[in-house]
Scaffold this motif. Structure first.
Motif, PDB file in Angstrom:
ATOM      1  N   LEU A   3       0.557  -1.303   0.053  1.00  0.00           N
ATOM      2  CA  LEU A   3      -0.043  -0.097   0.189  1.00  0.00           C
ATOM      3  C   LEU A   3       1.001   1.119   0.030  1.00  0.00           C
ATOM      4  N   ILE A   4       0.490   2.016  -1.112  1.00  0.00           N
ATOM      5  CA  ILE A   4       1.482   3.568  -1.274  1.00  0.00           C
ATOM      6  C   ILE A   4       0.255   4.496  -1.017  1.00  0.00           C
ATOM      7  N   GLU A   5       1.434   5.786  -1.482  1.00  0.00           N
ATOM      8  CA  GLU A   5       0.320   7.149  -1.239  1.00  0.00           C
ATOM      9  C   GLU A   5       1.090   7.104  -2.536  1.00  0.00           C
ATOM     10  N   LEU A   6       0.449   7.415  -3.666  1.00  0.00           N
ATOM     11  CA  LEU A   6       0.963   7.947  -5.512  1.00  0.00           C
ATOM     12  C   LEU A   6       1.804   9.238  -5.051  1.00  0.00           C
ATOM     13  N   SER A   7       2.557   8.619  -5.735  1.00  0.00           N
ATOM     14  CA  SER A   7       3.821   9.803  -6.453  1.00  0.00           C
ATOM     15  C   SER A   7       3.382  11.063  -7.898  1.00  0.00           C
ATOM     16  N   GLU A   8       3.952  11.737  -8.475  1.00  0.00           N
ATOM     17  CA  GLU A   8       3.434  11.956  -9.738  1.00  0.00           C
ATOM     18  C   GLU A   8       3.927  10.912 -10.612  1.00  0.00           C
ATOM     19  N   ALA A   9       5.080   9.935 -10.109  1.00  0.00           N
ATOM     20  CA  ALA A   9       5.650   9.340 -11.027  1.00  0.00           C
ATOM     21  C   ALA A   9       4.160   8.032 -11.912  1.00  0.00           C
ATOM     22  N   TRP A  10       4.003   8.055 -11.178  1.00  0.00           N
ATOM     23  CA  TRP A  10       2.571   6.829 -11.434  1.00  0.00           C
ATOM     24  C   TRP A  10       1.518   7.389 -11.815  1.00  0.00           C
ATOM     25  N   VAL A  11       1.493   9.075 -11.802  1.00  0.00           N
ATOM     26  CA  VAL A  11       0.023   9.099 -13.143  1.00  0.00           C
ATOM     27  C   VAL A  11      -0.441   8.658 -14.071  1.00  0.00           C
ATOM     28  N   GLU A  12       0.610   8.162 -14.748  1.00  0.00           N
ATOM     29  CA  GLU A  12       0.328   7.861 -16.796  1.00  0.00           C
ATOM     30  C   GLU A  12      -0.233   6.609 -16.102  1.00  0.00           C
ATOM     31  N   ARG A  13      -0.033   5.542 -14.737  1.00  0.00           N
ATOM     32  CA  ARG A  13      -0.344   3.881 -15.208  1.00  0.00           C
ATOM     33  C   ARG A  13      -2.015   4.523 -14.275  1.00  0.00           C
ATOM     34  N   ALA A  14      -2.113   4.964 -13.122  1.00  0.00           N
ATOM     35  CA  ALA A  14      -3.305   5.621 -12.410  1.00  0.00           C
ATOM     36  C   ALA A  14      -4.015   5.813 -13.632  1.00  0.00           C
ATOM     37  N   VAL A  15      -4.093   6.544 -14.549  1.00  0.00           N
ATOM     38  CA  VAL A  15      -5.191   7.418 -15.636  1.00  0.00           C
ATOM     39  C   VAL A  15      -5.461   6.130 -16.676  1.00  0.00           C
ATOM     40  N   ALA A  16      -4.023   4.925 -16.668  1.00  0.00           N
ATOM     41  CA  ALA A  16      -4.670   3.869 -18.291  1.00  0.00           C
ATOM     42  C   ALA A  16      -5.008   3.010 -17.578  1.00  0.00           C
ATOM     43  N   LEU A  17      -5.261   2.635 -15.649  1.00  0.00           N
ATOM     44  CA  LEU A  17      -6.134   1.603 -14.740  1.00  0.00           C
ATOM     45  C   LEU A  17      -7.112   2.715 -14.915  1.00  0.00           C
ATOM     46  N   TRP A  18      -7.975   3.446 -15.004  1.00  0.00           N
ATOM     47  CA  TRP A  18      -8.969   5.060 -15.119  1.00  0.00           C
ATOM     48  C   TRP A  18      -9.418   4.582 -16.137  1.00  0.00           C
ATOM     49  N   GLU A  19      -8.495   4.141 -16.945  1.00  0.00           N
ATOM     50  CA  GLU A  19      -9.888   4.366 -18.423  1.00  0.00           C
ATOM     51  C   GLU A  19      -9.801   2.923 -18.939  1.00  0.00           C
ATOM     52  N   HIS A  20      -8.868   1.469 -18.417  1.00  0.00           N
ATOM     53  CA  HIS A  20      -9.679   0.727 -19.335  1.00  0.00           C
ATOM     54  C   HIS A  20     -10.711  -0.386 -17.663  1.00  0.00           C
ATOM     55  N   THR A  21     -10.743   0.422 -16.895  1.00  0.00           N
ATOM     56  CA  THR A  21     -12.272   0.087 -15.601  1.00  0.00           C
ATOM     57  C   THR A  21     -12.628   0.721 -15.922  1.00  0.00           C
ATOM     58  N   GLY A  22     -13.264   1.938 -16.938  1.00  0.00           N
ATOM     59  CA  GLY A  22     -15.039   2.444 -17.406  1.00  0.00           C
ATOM     60  C   GLY A  22     -14.099   3.996 -16.431  1.00  0.00           C
ATOM     61  N   LEU A  23     -13.834   4.289 -15.786  1.00  0.00           N
ATOM     62  CA  LEU A  23     -13.905   5.430 -15.133  1.00  0.00           C
ATOM     63  C   LEU A  23     -13.556   6.554 -15.266  1.00  0.00           C
ATOM     64  N   THR A  24     -13.457   6.925 -17.074  1.00  0.00           N
ATOM     65  CA  THR A  24     -13.156   8.800 -17.134  1.00  0.00           C
ATOM     66  C   THR A  24     -14.304   8.602 -17.977  1.00  0.00           C
ATOM     67  N   ARG A  25     -14.288  10.142 -18.077  1.00  0.00           N
ATOM     68  CA  ARG A  25     -15.410  10.701 -18.870  1.00  0.00           C
ATOM     69  C   ARG A  25     -14.817  11.493 -20.039  1.00  0.00           C
ATOM     70  N   PRO A  26     -15.278  11.904 -20.987  1.00  0.00           N
ATOM     71  CA  PRO A  26     -14.191  13.027 -22.238  1.00  0.00           C
ATOM     72  C   PRO A  26     -14.631  14.673 -21.458  1.00  0.00           C
ATOM     73  N   TRP A  27     -14.856  15.173 -20.363  1.00  0.00           N
ATOM     74  CA  TRP A  27     -15.307  16.121 -19.615  1.00  0.00           C
ATOM     75  C   TRP A  27     -14.822  16.663 -18.646  1.00  0.00           C
ATOM     76  N   ASN A  28     -14.024  15.081 -18.236  1.00  0.00           N
ATOM     77  CA  ASN A  28     -13.088  14.990 -17.247  1.00  0.00           C
ATOM     78  C   ASN A  28     -11.184  14.788 -17.613  1.00  0.00           C
ATOM     79  N   ASP A  29     -10.105  15.828 -16.849  1.00  0.00           N
ATOM     80  CA  ASP A  29      -9.188  15.435 -17.511  1.00  0.00           C
ATOM     81  C   ASP A  29      -8.283  15.018 -16.230  1.00  0.00           C
ATOM     82  N   PRO A  30      -8.524  13.128 -16.031  1.00  0.00           N
ATOM     83  CA  PRO A  30      -8.163  12.359 -14.929  1.00  0.00           C
ATOM     84  C   PRO A  30      -6.512  12.879 -14.927  1.00  0.00           C
ATOM     85  N   HIS A  31      -5.878  13.091 -16.123  1.00  0.00           N
ATOM     86  CA  HIS A  31      -3.808  13.573 -15.408  1.00  0.00           C
ATOM     87  C   HIS A  31      -4.686  14.648 -14.276  1.00  0.00           C
ATOM     88  N   ALA A  32      -5.334  15.773 -15.060  1.00  0.00           N
ATOM     89  CA  ALA A  32      -5.303  16.991 -13.667  1.00  0.00           C
ATOM     90  C   ALA A  32      -6.645  16.784 -12.179  1.00  0.00           C
TER      91      ALA A  32
END
Ligand SMILES: CC(C)(COP(=O)(O)OP(=O)(O)OC[C@H]1O[C@@H](n2cnc3c(N)ncnc32)[C@H](O)[C@@H]1OP(=O)(O)O)[C@@H](O)C(=O)NCCC(=O)NCCS
Length: 137
Positions: A3-32
């Motif tokens: 269990l960790i608290e994410l750092s910036e270095a993990w953001v791309e992998r987090a966004v990829a997971l959120w996209e893969h699991t259907g959590l992102t929406r076009p009107w939200n910027d998951p990176h931001a």
């Protein structure tokens, strides 16, 4: 699984997971969203990781009155093994440690079966309507 608290270095992998699991929406910027959650002391993104692999995430934030969870996701290859349970409990504990007395989350219409997952973790349906208004076009 660590269990960790994410750092910036993990953001791309987090966004990829959120996209893969259907959590992102076009009107939200998951990176931001991720960078904002990591920027201040009132919010974070907790994660379960295996080496360089991201298994699960939960964004937690205290709005000054309640705690909220967003982007709860588990790698589909690792679902049904307790990772969801563990990351939600960890996020709730992160909030509790900061004096937050209640944790809430929103489940999108169409994802109703997930409410059973949260109910098993002790969450209850609240008799409220959630209203929203965009402040930025
Ligand atoms: C919801 C999610 C985080 C659950 O993660 P998980 O690692 O599979 O969950 P766990 O293994 O900890 O499961 C705990 C319990 O919840 C149940 N459960 C998990 N997902 C469920 C679902 N979608 N519907 C009903 N029950 C579910 C499991 O069967 C398990 O029950 P059991 O202990 O009686 O067997 C995962 O399915 C996911 O990432 N879904 C896609 C993204 C998503 O919808 N996130 C929630 C946004 S609000």
């Amino acid at each position: 699984m660590e269990l960790i608290e994410l750092s910036e270095a993990w953001v791309e992998r987090a966004v990829a997971l959120w996209e893969h699991t259907g959590l992102t929406r076009p009107w939200n910027d998951p990176h931001a969203d991720a960078r904002k959650a990591l920027a201040g002391p009132e919010s974070t993104i907790l994660a379960l990781v295996q080496g360089e692999r991201l298994a699960a995430t939960a964004m937690a934030g205290d709005d000054g009155h309640r705690g909220w969870l967003y982007y709860v996701a588990v790698d589909p290859d690792l679902q049904d093994q307790g990772c969801g349970w563990r990351i939600v409990e960890a996020a709730a504990e992160w909030l509790r440690a900061r004096g937050t007395v209640k944790v809430q989350l929103m489940v999108r219409a169409g994802n109703d079966s997930v409410t059973q997952f949260y109910e098993k973790l002790g969450f209850e349906r609240l008799n409220v309507a959630v209203l929203g208004k965009r402040l930025v076009p």
